[in-house]
Design a protein around this motif. Sequence first.
Motif, PDB file in Angstrom:
ATOM      1  N   PRO A   1       0.798  -1.227   0.000  1.00  0.00           N
ATOM      2  CA  PRO A   1       0.000   0.000   0.000  1.00  0.00           C
ATOM      3  C   PRO A   1       0.834   1.282   0.000  1.00  0.00           C
ATOM      4  N   ARG A   2       2.092   1.190   0.423  1.00  0.00           N
ATOM      5  CA  ARG A   2       2.974   2.367   0.381  1.00  0.00           C
ATOM      6  C   ARG A   2       3.816   2.383  -0.898  1.00  0.00           C
ATOM      7  N   ARG A   3       3.576   1.424  -1.790  1.00  0.00           N
ATOM      8  CA  ARG A   3       4.306   1.328  -3.064  1.00  0.00           C
ATOM      9  C   ARG A   3       5.804   1.143  -2.839  1.00  0.00           C
ATOM     10  N   ILE A   4       6.173   0.486  -1.755  1.00  0.00           N
ATOM     11  CA  ILE A   4       7.568   0.165  -1.482  1.00  0.00           C
ATOM     12  C   ILE A   4       7.835  -1.246  -1.992  1.00  0.00           C
ATOM     13  N   ALA A   5       8.705  -1.380  -2.978  1.00  0.00           N
ATOM     14  CA  ALA A   5       9.058  -2.694  -3.524  1.00  0.00           C
ATOM     15  C   ALA A   5      10.183  -3.286  -2.680  1.00  0.00           C
ATOM     16  N   VAL A   6      10.074  -4.584  -2.399  1.00  0.00           N
ATOM     17  CA  VAL A   6      11.060  -5.269  -1.567  1.00  0.00           C
ATOM     18  C   VAL A   6      11.510  -6.531  -2.294  1.00  0.00           C
ATOM     19  N   ASN A   7      12.801  -6.636  -2.542  1.00  0.00           N
ATOM     20  CA  ASN A   7      13.360  -7.790  -3.237  1.00  0.00           C
ATOM     21  C   ASN A   7      14.589  -8.296  -2.508  1.00  0.00           C
ATOM     22  N   VAL A   8      15.042  -9.479  -2.907  1.00  0.00           N
ATOM     23  CA  VAL A   8      16.237 -10.056  -2.302  1.00  0.00           C
ATOM     24  C   VAL A   8      17.208 -10.448  -3.409  1.00  0.00           C
ATOM     25  N   VAL A   9      18.470 -10.073  -3.228  1.00  0.00           N
ATOM     26  CA  VAL A   9      19.541 -10.464  -4.137  1.00  0.00           C
ATOM     27  C   VAL A   9      20.364 -11.541  -3.443  1.00  0.00           C
ATOM     28  N   ALA A  10      20.599 -12.642  -4.139  1.00  0.00           N
ATOM     29  CA  ALA A  10      21.338 -13.768  -3.574  1.00  0.00           C
ATOM     30  C   ALA A  10      22.618 -13.979  -4.370  1.00  0.00           C
ATOM     31  N   PRO A  11      23.747 -13.439  -3.898  1.00  0.00           N
ATOM     32  CA  PRO A  11      25.012 -13.660  -4.605  1.00  0.00           C
ATOM     33  C   PRO A  11      25.475 -15.110  -4.482  1.00  0.00           C
ATOM     34  N   GLY A  12      26.236 -15.532  -5.474  1.00  0.00           N
ATOM     35  CA  GLY A  12      26.959 -16.790  -5.360  1.00  0.00           C
ATOM     36  C   GLY A  12      28.304 -16.520  -4.709  1.00  0.00           C
ATOM     37  N   ALA A  13      29.302 -17.325  -5.036  1.00  0.00           N
ATOM     38  CA  ALA A  13      30.644 -17.129  -4.485  1.00  0.00           C
ATOM     39  C   ALA A  13      31.278 -15.897  -5.122  1.00  0.00           C
ATOM     40  N   VAL A  14      31.729 -14.968  -4.263  1.00  0.00           N
ATOM     41  CA  VAL A  14      32.264 -13.688  -4.736  1.00  0.00           C
ATOM     42  C   VAL A  14      33.657 -13.464  -4.144  1.00  0.00           C
ATOM     43  N   GLU A  15      34.530 -12.903  -4.936  1.00  0.00           N
ATOM     44  CA  GLU A  15      35.891 -12.618  -4.494  1.00  0.00           C
ATOM     45  C   GLU A  15      35.917 -11.369  -3.613  1.00  0.00           C
ATOM     46  N   THR A  16      35.755 -11.575  -2.300  1.00  0.00           N
ATOM     47  CA  THR A  16      35.782 -10.487  -1.320  1.00  0.00           C
ATOM     48  C   THR A  16      36.544 -10.965  -0.084  1.00  0.00           C
ATOM     49  N   ASP A  17      36.499 -10.150   0.978  1.00  0.00           N
ATOM     50  CA  ASP A  17      37.088 -10.538   2.259  1.00  0.00           C
ATOM     51  C   ASP A  17      36.249 -11.587   2.987  1.00  0.00           C
ATOM     52  N   PHE A  18      35.035 -11.844   2.504  1.00  0.00           N
ATOM     53  CA  PHE A  18      34.113 -12.747   3.201  1.00  0.00           C
ATOM     54  C   PHE A  18      34.748 -14.129   3.381  1.00  0.00           C
ATOM     55  N   SER A  19      34.492 -14.741   4.513  1.00  0.00           N
ATOM     56  CA  SER A  19      35.067 -16.052   4.867  1.00  0.00           C
ATOM     57  C   SER A  19      36.591 -16.031   4.787  1.00  0.00           C
ATOM     58  N   GLY A  20      37.160 -14.925   5.225  1.00  0.00           N
ATOM     59  CA  GLY A  20      38.610 -14.814   5.217  1.00  0.00           C
ATOM     60  C   GLY A  20      39.211 -14.683   3.829  1.00  0.00           C
ATOM     61  N   GLY A  21      38.400 -14.274   2.859  1.00  0.00           N
ATOM     62  CA  GLY A  21      38.897 -14.102   1.493  1.00  0.00           C
ATOM     63  C   GLY A  21      39.150 -15.405   0.770  1.00  0.00           C
ATOM     64  N   ILE A  22      38.487 -16.494   1.187  1.00  0.00           N
ATOM     65  CA  ILE A  22      38.816 -17.817   0.653  1.00  0.00           C
ATOM     66  C   ILE A  22      38.582 -17.931  -0.852  1.00  0.00           C
ATOM     67  N   VAL A  23      37.545 -17.267  -1.360  1.00  0.00           N
ATOM     68  CA  VAL A  23      37.285 -17.348  -2.806  1.00  0.00           C
ATOM     69  C   VAL A  23      38.314 -16.529  -3.577  1.00  0.00           C
ATOM     70  N   ARG A  24      38.660 -15.388  -3.037  1.00  0.00           N
ATOM     71  CA  ARG A  24      39.600 -14.484  -3.713  1.00  0.00           C
ATOM     72  C   ARG A  24      41.052 -14.955  -3.605  1.00  0.00           C
ATOM     73  N   ASP A  25      41.430 -15.436  -2.415  1.00  0.00           N
ATOM     74  CA  ASP A  25      42.848 -15.651  -2.112  1.00  0.00           C
ATOM     75  C   ASP A  25      43.319 -17.097  -2.219  1.00  0.00           C
ATOM     76  N   ASN A  26      42.388 -18.047  -2.340  1.00  0.00           N
ATOM     77  CA  ASN A  26      42.767 -19.449  -2.432  1.00  0.00           C
ATOM     78  C   ASN A  26      42.628 -19.899  -3.899  1.00  0.00           C
ATOM     79  N   PRO A  27      43.743 -20.046  -4.629  1.00  0.00           N
ATOM     80  CA  PRO A  27      43.655 -20.380  -6.061  1.00  0.00           C
ATOM     81  C   PRO A  27      42.883 -21.667  -6.343  1.00  0.00           C
TER      82      PRO A  27
END
Length: 200
Positions: free
Chosen positions: A125-151
Amino acid sequence: GSRSAALQLDTGDASAFDAFVTTLRDTLREWGADRFDYLVNNAGNSHHNRIENTTEAELDALYNIHFKGVFFLTQKLLPLIRDGGRIVNVSSGLTRIIVPESGPYGSMKAAVETLTRYLAKELGPRRIAVNVVAPGAVETDFSGGIVRDNPEMNRRIGEMTALGRPGVPDDIGPMIASLLSEDNRWINAQRIEVSGGLAI
């Protein structure tokens, strides 16, 4: 030509939210505004443990940041969100892809996905749209940078992904920005996975 402000907040501590909202109100007033347009709930931490070994303290920490924090911060900010605004919650590919030792984390993100649909219904009723974005594995600091830093991990994820590589932050940000734009004003109550086709 834009103005910004960095306001400190621990999203795992709901008792801090009232003070944060007061600071935000004061900041908006300094800018000559009383509302804002977009809320992106993106705070999080990682957790890797089997369900049988996860402690109550670990689960509480996940709950406080990934669900309780999203729930109550959104609730307290709703009076400040302009009608016709947007909310984007950030989930995870781990609500679809079952990875060992990710059950507690994935379960909290699944709760956020359900909350997103309920918010979309209640805020319609307030015309506020709400959605969710679900990333896969991303090269960031997340989980100690395991995706980015572990070849080896990086290579394995690339082999599991239709587009042949893990994600990078610039793969995710534009998707979130697009959901905040008028071009996608009619997208609502959706889970959009941004993973390059991981594990399909």
